[in-house]
Design a protein around this motif. Sequence first.
Motif, short mmCIF file in Angstrom:
data_model
loop_
_atom_site.label_atom_id
_atom_site.label_comp_id
_atom_site.label_asym_id
_atom_site.label_seq_id
_atom_site.Cartn_x
_atom_site.Cartn_y
_atom_site.Cartn_z
N PRO A 26 0.79 -1.24 0.00
CA PRO A 26 0.00 0.00 0.00
C PRO A 26 0.82 1.29 0.00
O PRO A 26 0.49 2.24 -0.71
N GLN A 27 1.89 1.34 0.78
CA GLN A 27 2.68 2.58 0.83
C GLN A 27 3.40 2.83 -0.50
O GLN A 27 3.53 3.98 -0.92
N ARG A 28 3.83 1.79 -1.17
CA ARG A 28 4.47 1.98 -2.48
C ARG A 28 3.46 2.47 -3.50
O ARG A 28 3.78 3.32 -4.34
N LEU A 29 2.24 1.95 -3.44
CA LEU A 29 1.20 2.42 -4.35
C LEU A 29 0.88 3.89 -4.08
O LEU A 29 0.64 4.66 -5.02
N MET A 30 0.87 4.29 -2.81
CA MET A 30 0.66 5.71 -2.48
C MET A 30 1.75 6.57 -3.10
O MET A 30 1.48 7.62 -3.68
N LEU A 57 3.73 5.87 -5.67
CA LEU A 57 3.62 5.89 -7.13
C LEU A 57 2.48 6.78 -7.59
O LEU A 57 2.60 7.51 -8.58
N SER A 58 1.35 6.74 -6.87
CA SER A 58 0.23 7.59 -7.26
C SER A 58 0.55 9.07 -7.04
O SER A 58 0.10 9.93 -7.79
N ALA A 59 1.35 9.37 -6.01
CA ALA A 59 1.76 10.76 -5.77
C ALA A 59 2.62 11.28 -6.92
O ALA A 59 2.63 12.49 -7.19
N LEU A 60 3.32 10.38 -7.59
CA LEU A 60 4.20 10.78 -8.69
C LEU A 60 3.53 10.75 -10.06
O LEU A 60 4.17 11.02 -11.07
N ALA A 120 9.90 16.20 -4.43
CA ALA A 120 11.03 16.04 -3.52
C ALA A 120 10.63 15.06 -2.42
O ALA A 120 9.44 14.87 -2.14
N VAL A 121 11.62 14.46 -1.79
CA VAL A 121 11.36 13.51 -0.71
C VAL A 121 10.53 14.17 0.39
O VAL A 121 9.57 13.56 0.90
N SER A 122 10.84 15.39 0.73
CA SER A 122 10.08 16.08 1.79
C SER A 122 8.62 16.26 1.39
O SER A 122 7.72 16.15 2.23
N GLU A 123 8.36 16.52 0.11
CA GLU A 123 6.97 16.64 -0.36
C GLU A 123 6.25 15.30 -0.27
O GLU A 123 5.09 15.24 0.14
N MET A 143 2.88 14.52 1.75
CA MET A 143 1.71 14.05 1.02
C MET A 143 1.20 12.71 1.53
O MET A 143 -0.01 12.50 1.63
N THR A 144 2.11 11.80 1.82
CA THR A 144 1.72 10.43 2.16
C THR A 144 1.66 10.15 3.65
O THR A 144 1.00 9.20 4.06
N GLY A 145 2.37 10.94 4.45
CA GLY A 145 2.43 10.69 5.88
C GLY A 145 3.35 9.54 6.24
O GLY A 145 3.37 9.08 7.38
N ILE A 146 4.14 9.08 5.29
CA ILE A 146 5.10 8.00 5.54
C ILE A 146 6.36 8.62 6.13
O ILE A 146 6.92 9.55 5.56
N GLY A 147 6.82 8.11 7.28
CA GLY A 147 8.00 8.63 7.95
C GLY A 147 9.27 8.40 7.14
O GLY A 147 9.36 7.50 6.31
N GLN A 148 10.27 9.22 7.41
CA GLN A 148 11.51 9.24 6.64
C GLN A 148 12.20 7.88 6.48
O GLN A 148 12.50 7.51 5.35
N PRO A 149 12.43 7.10 7.52
CA PRO A 149 13.15 5.83 7.29
C PRO A 149 12.37 4.87 6.38
O PRO A 149 12.92 4.29 5.46
N THR A 150 11.06 4.76 6.63
CA THR A 150 10.22 3.87 5.82
C THR A 150 10.11 4.40 4.41
O THR A 150 10.15 3.64 3.43
#
Length: 129
Positions: free
Chosen positions: A23-27, A29-32, A38-41, A45-52
């Motif tokens: 699910p997080q990878r699909l999020m 990919l859909s964001a792109l 940028a990584v910060s964006e 957008m996704t709410g996924i923390g930096q390490p993950t």
Amino acid sequence: MTVLLPLEKSRELAEWLRILAQPQRLMLLSALLDSTHAVSELETMTGIGQPTLSQHLGALRRAGLIESQRESRAIHYCWTDTPDARRARALLMSLQPGAIPPELPGPANISEPAPGPAASARFARILHP
């Protein structure tokens, strides 16, 4: 006519689907889909923390679906232009709300039996409520 995938091709397809089946990878990919981010964006957008986030972006990059470009101190990600990336992008776009489903291959007229011996083996079962 059904085409049986050879074992090696089946393994490749299973690996490709395994990469997408998260699910997080699909999020990400859909964001792109619409633009580079940028990584910060992507984090915002996704709410996924930096390490993950870094782990998932790395997996998508290794799979050849996305690529990164450094601009000053920021790293931006976008889709690659490979056959696998185009296929994944088309699949993801077709699943977006309001998207028109892709045309599925099939017989032009299902009322006509397909040629060959299997044509006589078509059955219909009517169920009464």
